[in-house]
Enzyme design. Structure first.
Site, PDB file in Angstrom:
ATOM      1  N   SER A 180       0.777  -1.191   0.112  1.00 39.71           N
ATOM      2  CA  SER A 180       0.053   0.071   0.124  1.00 39.71           C
ATOM      3  C   SER A 180       0.873   1.240  -0.137  1.00 39.71           C
ATOM      4  CB  SER A 180      -0.994  -0.029   1.450  1.00 39.71           C
ATOM      5  OG  SER A 180      -0.169  -0.044   2.277  1.00 39.71           O
TER       6      SER A 180
ATOM      7  N   CYS B 100       2.525  -6.956   1.574  1.00 43.48           N
ATOM      8  CA  CYS B 100       1.527  -6.292   2.464  1.00 43.48           C
ATOM      9  C   CYS B 100       0.547  -7.228   3.127  1.00 43.48           C
ATOM     10  CB  CYS B 100       0.745  -5.732   1.675  1.00 43.48           C
ATOM     11  SG  CYS B 100      -0.669  -4.682   2.395  1.00 43.48           S
TER      12      CYS B 100
END
Ligand code: DGL
Length: 270
Positions: free
Chosen positions: A8, A70
Site C-alpha cells: 500500500s 503487504c
C-alpha cells in the site's frame, strides 16, 4: 525477467531491500499504492479492489510473479484472488506463510499435521484489517498446536510512517506494546505482522524487552522467494526493467523512500 513487489505504501520496501540483496540479478518493480494508503483501516472488498488493480498494473509491467509485501492485502484479499482472479500463467505470493513456517520450525511447503512447537505465547502486531481477518491465527492453526496468540491492532502507526513522522510512530508503537503486554505480560515471541513495522523494529524490541524474540518478514520472504524461483525459474516474467511506481505524489514518495532505505530511490507515476 522481472518480479513485482506490491505494498500500500512504503512498508514493502523492507521486503524489497531484502529480496534485492538475496537476488541481485533479478529486476524488481515496486508498486506503492500511496494514494490509497493505509489499507489497514479499509474493509475487505475495498482492499480486494485496490490490490487486484495494483497487481494487474505489475502484470502489465511484465511481472508474472507478484509478491504481496503487504500483510493486510495478503490477509484480506489473497485467498479471494486465488479463487477468482489469478490466471494460470501468473502467480501472486503473500508474506504470511514464510513467517509462520519460521515460527513453527518448518521448512518451505512442509504440510505435515500441526504439532507442538517451542513458542507458546505469541504477540501479534498488525493493522486493524489484518487482526480482524484472523488470517494469522488460521495459518498458524494448520501448523502448530497449543500456541496462544494475542493480537494488537496498531492503529495510526502506518499513517505516521507514511507521513515520515517518526516521533509519533515511536510513541504509538510504545503505547500499542503497553496495551499488548497488559493482555499478555510475558510473550516469548512477537510478530511484526505489517511490513511497515520493521522500520520501527528497534522501538518494538526496546518496548518489549530483550527477552522477546521479534520476528519480521523481510529476510524470511527473501529466502522463500529464492527457493521458489529456484524451483519455478519460468515465473520470472518477461519484463527487463526494475523500477518504482506509485499512485501518490512521486516526489514526496521518493523523498520518504530515500530516507527509509538510505539510498536514492526515484518513483514515477503508476
Ligand atoms: N504494509 C502493510 C501491511 O503489511 C499495509 C499497511 C496499511 O496500508 O495499512 O499490512
Amino acid at each position: 525477467m522481472a518480479v513485482g513487489v506490491f505494498d500500500s505504501g512504503l512498508g514493502g520496501l523492507t521486503v524489497l531491500d531484502a529480496v534485492q540483496k538475496r537476488l541481485p540479478d533479478v529486476p524488481f518493480v515496486y508498486f506503492a499504492d500511496s494514494a490509497h494508503a493505509p489499507y489497514g483501516v479499509r474493509d475487505a472488498d475495498d482492499i480486494y479492489e485496490l490490490t487486484t488493480a495494483a497487481v494487474q498494473r505489475l502484470w502489465d509491467a511484465g511481472c508474472d510473479l507478484v509478491i504481496l509485501a503487504c500483510n493486510t492485502a495478503s490477509a484480506a484479499a489473497l485467498r479471494r484472488m486465488q479463487e477468482n482472479f489469478i490466471p494460470r500463467d501468473k502467480r501472486v505470493l503473500g508474506v504470511f506463510v514464510p513467517l509462520i513456517e519460521a515460527l513453527t520450525e518448518r521448512n518451505w511447503g512442509d504440510n505435515s499435521p500441526p504439532r507442538e512447537v517451542a513458542v507458546k505465547h505469541v504477540a501479534l502486531f498488525a493493522t486493524p484489517a489484518t487482526v480482524r481477518s484472523r488470517a494469522f491465527q488460521r495459518e498458524l492453526a494448520f501448523r502448530a498446536i497449543g500456541v496462544d496468540v494475542e493480537a494488537q491492532a496498531c492503529g495510526g502507526v502506518v499513517d505516521a510512517i507514511e507521513e515520515g513522522d517518526t516521533i509519533l510512530a515511536e510513541a504509538l508503537v510504545r503505547s500499542h506494546v503497553d496495551a499488548l503486554l497488559r493482555k499478555m505480560p510475558e510473550p516469548d515471541a512477537a510478530i511484526l505482522g505489517c511490513t511497515h513495522y520493521p522500520l520501527m523494529e528497534e522501538t518494538f524490541q526496546d518496548a518489549l524487552g530483550q527477552g522477546v524474540r521479534v520476528y519480521s518478514q523481510a529476510n524470511l520472504v527473501a529466502e522463500s522467494l529464492a527457493d521458489y524461483l529456484g524451483r519455478h525459474p519460468a515465473m520470472i516474467g518477461p519484463g527487463t526493467e526494475g523500477g518504482f511506481l506509485t499512485t501518490g505524489d512521486p516526489r514526496k514518495v521518493s523523498d520518504r523512500a530515500t530516507q527509509f532505505l538510505r539510498r536514492q530511490v526515484t518513483f514515477t507515476a503508476a
